[in-house]
Write a protein that holds these residues in place. Structure first.
Motif, mmCIF file in Angstrom:
data_model
loop_
_atom_site.group_PDB
_atom_site.id
_atom_site.type_symbol
_atom_site.label_atom_id
_atom_site.label_comp_id
_atom_site.label_asym_id
_atom_site.label_seq_id
_atom_site.Cartn_x
_atom_site.Cartn_y
_atom_site.Cartn_z
ATOM 1 N N PRO A 90 0.819 -1.222 0.000
ATOM 2 C CA PRO A 90 0.000 0.000 0.000
ATOM 3 C C PRO A 90 0.850 1.267 0.000
ATOM 4 N N SER A 91 2.047 1.179 0.561
ATOM 5 C CA SER A 91 2.968 2.315 0.526
ATOM 6 C C SER A 91 4.384 1.785 0.360
ATOM 7 N N VAL A 92 5.191 2.523 -0.375
ATOM 8 C CA VAL A 92 6.583 2.144 -0.635
ATOM 9 C C VAL A 92 7.476 3.300 -0.220
ATOM 10 N N ASP A 93 8.510 2.984 0.548
ATOM 11 C CA ASP A 93 9.393 4.041 1.050
ATOM 12 C C ASP A 93 10.220 4.674 -0.061
ATOM 13 N N ILE A 94 10.845 3.839 -0.868
ATOM 14 C CA ILE A 94 11.714 4.354 -1.928
ATOM 15 C C ILE A 94 11.342 3.664 -3.235
ATOM 16 N N LYS A 95 10.779 4.430 -4.147
ATOM 17 C CA LYS A 95 10.532 3.917 -5.503
ATOM 18 C C LYS A 95 11.714 4.394 -6.345
ATOM 19 N N PHE A 96 12.662 3.484 -6.502
ATOM 20 C CA PHE A 96 13.991 3.825 -7.017
ATOM 21 C C PHE A 96 14.109 3.433 -8.488
ATOM 22 N N ALA A 97 14.945 4.155 -9.213
ATOM 23 C CA ALA A 97 15.217 3.805 -10.611
ATOM 24 C C ALA A 97 16.637 4.199 -10.971
ATOM 25 N N THR A 98 17.201 3.474 -11.915
ATOM 26 C CA THR A 98 18.463 3.857 -12.549
ATOM 27 C C THR A 98 18.271 3.755 -14.051
ATOM 28 N N PHE A 99 18.855 4.692 -14.796
ATOM 29 C CA PHE A 99 18.585 4.748 -16.232
ATOM 30 C C PHE A 99 19.730 5.456 -16.947
ATOM 31 N N ASN A 100 20.333 4.762 -17.919
ATOM 32 C CA ASN A 100 21.260 5.414 -18.841
ATOM 33 C C ASN A 100 20.418 6.024 -19.954
ATOM 34 N N VAL A 101 20.340 7.340 -19.995
ATOM 35 C CA VAL A 101 19.385 8.032 -20.867
ATOM 36 C C VAL A 101 19.926 8.303 -22.268
ATOM 37 N N GLN A 102 21.158 7.869 -22.560
ATOM 38 C CA GLN A 102 21.745 8.022 -23.889
ATOM 39 C C GLN A 102 21.618 9.460 -24.394
ATOM 40 N N PHE A 328 13.370 4.751 -25.230
ATOM 41 C CA PHE A 328 13.954 6.086 -25.077
ATOM 42 C C PHE A 328 15.477 6.060 -25.166
ATOM 43 N N SER A 329 16.091 4.871 -25.047
ATOM 44 C CA SER A 329 17.535 4.754 -24.971
ATOM 45 C C SER A 329 17.944 3.362 -25.437
ATOM 46 N N ASP A 330 19.271 3.139 -25.555
ATOM 47 C CA ASP A 330 19.739 1.786 -25.841
ATOM 48 C C ASP A 330 19.727 0.915 -24.591
ATOM 49 N N HIS A 331 19.502 1.521 -23.429
ATOM 50 C CA HIS A 331 19.329 0.798 -22.174
ATOM 51 C C HIS A 331 17.861 0.840 -21.767
ATOM 52 N N LEU A 332 17.470 -0.095 -20.922
ATOM 53 C CA LEU A 332 16.155 -0.059 -20.307
ATOM 54 C C LEU A 332 16.257 0.570 -18.919
ATOM 55 N N PRO A 333 15.224 1.327 -18.510
ATOM 56 C CA PRO A 333 15.216 1.805 -17.132
ATOM 57 C C PRO A 333 14.969 0.647 -16.179
ATOM 58 N N VAL A 334 15.663 0.647 -15.054
ATOM 59 C CA VAL A 334 15.473 -0.375 -14.015
ATOM 60 C C VAL A 334 14.751 0.284 -12.848
ATOM 61 N N LEU A 335 13.587 -0.272 -12.466
ATOM 62 C CA LEU A 335 12.770 0.284 -11.388
ATOM 63 C C LEU A 335 12.671 -0.727 -10.268
ATOM 64 N N VAL A 336 12.902 -0.275 -9.036
ATOM 65 C CA VAL A 336 12.872 -1.160 -7.882
ATOM 66 C C VAL A 336 12.120 -0.465 -6.749
ATOM 67 N N ASP A 337 11.144 -1.189 -6.174
ATOM 68 C CA ASP A 337 10.434 -0.692 -4.989
ATOM 69 C C ASP A 337 11.125 -1.245 -3.749
ATOM 70 N N LEU A 338 11.537 -0.339 -2.858
ATOM 71 C CA LEU A 338 12.261 -0.735 -1.656
ATOM 72 C C LEU A 338 11.565 -0.191 -0.420
ATOM 73 N N ASN A 339 11.444 -1.038 0.597
ATOM 74 C CA ASN A 339 10.983 -0.586 1.890
ATOM 75 C C ASN A 339 12.097 -0.717 2.906
ATOM 76 N N ILE A 340 12.114 0.199 3.848
ATOM 77 C CA ILE A 340 13.086 0.138 4.930
ATOM 78 C C ILE A 340 12.571 -0.842 5.987
ATOM 79 N N LYS A 341 13.437 -1.772 6.382
ATOM 80 C CA LYS A 341 13.036 -2.764 7.365
ATOM 81 C C LYS A 341 12.942 -2.119 8.748
#
Length: 341
Positions: A90-102, A328-341
């Motif tokens: 229901p809630s996510v602390d960090i909706k994180f992403a990394t992306f090489n945007v070319q 959008f790029s030659d790379h794909l964006p990587v998305l990760v949902d992280l919660n703090i324990k």
């Protein structure tokens, strides 16, 4: 003579494939050969499967050779395929992403900047690490487009150069750029505070492979741009550069007083010294929360996962991992949902 050649080929292929695990541990500065085995592992395994089928068809006891090679690399398959069940919290602390945007350039050099910003906003991303941002894009420019993440830091750069950027809805402090002596590639660190927990972020862009520059010398049907030995030497030298870069980054990471989320474009696969050195005792988000076949580089038959998100397993739980099906790029964006324990 033919049988002797076939048996020799079985033995040599088994040996090379079985030794590929050394790519994780032997620094390329010491011996670069094993890095080649690591990057060629998909092709080596494919050849072993073909040899296994042939040997079984001929009822040859030499079928044991490709079978041993395949079993010795069983660690390959969890790095490519995962069956984790995504967690919809229901809630996510960090909706994180990394992306090489070319460089924010799509086909015909059309700008992808606004499309990327909209894509991240639609997916609720609140913290992102970007690589290959044009050097003449200022912090103010990024803040104007990525409105959901007003806190922005960059490595800075001149026009015609590339830079790294970290954007977040959380304030960023303790910003540090790590430059590498041999090349313009670098790393960017910054801290955020989420739920009273200080977290160190790392954004890496390791030495390029130079594939686009050397492939003309390696692929016969393309116009030759140089000797193939020079091309292989360039790629080998880049393995060595990355080895030195990750050694210096690992020393910095080991001194971090805070839990870490390290990410970026490593220009190397999970079967490399670079991956293993940075990962250390961190968790790979794909291994922990991925579902399906994993790759992040859109070309080269979609064989390679070279963009990673690592985190401290004692401090974070990965709920969901996915890559964006966008061009959008030659790379794909990587998305990760992280919660703090």
């Amino acid at each position: 003579m033919h049988k002797l050649f076939a048996k020799t080929a079985y033995l040599v292929l088994m040996l090379l494939t079985s030794l590929s695990f050394l790519a994780l541990y032997v620094p390329p500065q010491t011996l670069v050969f094993f890095q080649w085995l690591g990057v060629c592992l998909p092709f080596l395994l494919f050849c072993n499967v073909i040899f296994l089928i042939i040997a079984l068809y001929k009822r040859s006891w030499y079928s044991i050779c490709p079978l041993v090679a395949i079993l010795a690399n069983f660690h390959y398959f969890p790095q490519k395929i995962q069956f984790n069940t995504p967690v919809e919290a229901p809630s996510v602390d960090i909706k994180f992403a990394t992306f090489n945007v070319q460089e924010f350039k799509m086909i015909y050099n059309l700008s992808s900047m606004e499309q990327i910003a909209d894509y991240l906003a639609q997916n609720g991303v609140n913290t992102v690490c970007l690589q290959e941002v044009p050097g003449d894009y200022s912090v103010a420019t990024l803040q104007r487009i990525f409105t959901t993440m007003p806190h922005v830091v960059t490595t800075g750069g001149k026009s015609g150069q590339l830079q790294l950027a970290i954007l977040s809805k959380y304030p960023l402090d303790s910003v540090r750029t790590v430059s590498f002596e041999e090349r313009v590639n670098c790393a960017l660190f910054a801290d955020i505070i989420v739920k009273n927990q200080k977290i160190r972020l790392g954004n890496y862009h390791l030495q390029t492979t130079n594939w686009n520059q050397v492939k003309g010398a390696l692929i016969p049907q393309q116009e030759s741009k140089g000797n193939w030995m020079d091309a292989l030497g360039t790629i080998s030298q880049n393995f060595r550069y990355r080895g030195r870069q990750v050694d210096s980054l690992r020393n910095i990471m080991d001194r971090s007083p805070y839990p870490m989320i390290m990410s970026g474009d490593f220009n190397n696969t999970p079967f490399s010294y670079s991956y293993n050195t940075i990962k250390g005792d961190l968790q790979d988000a794909f291994r922990e929360a991925g579902n399906g076949y994993g790759y992040t580089y859109r070309y080269f038959m979609k064989l390679f996962r070279i963009d990673f998100v690592f985190f401290n397993g004692d401090n974070f739980q990965a709920l969901k991992y996915r890559t964006g099906d966008v061009d959008f790029s030659d790379h794909l964006p990587v998305l990760v949902d992280l919660n703090i324990k």
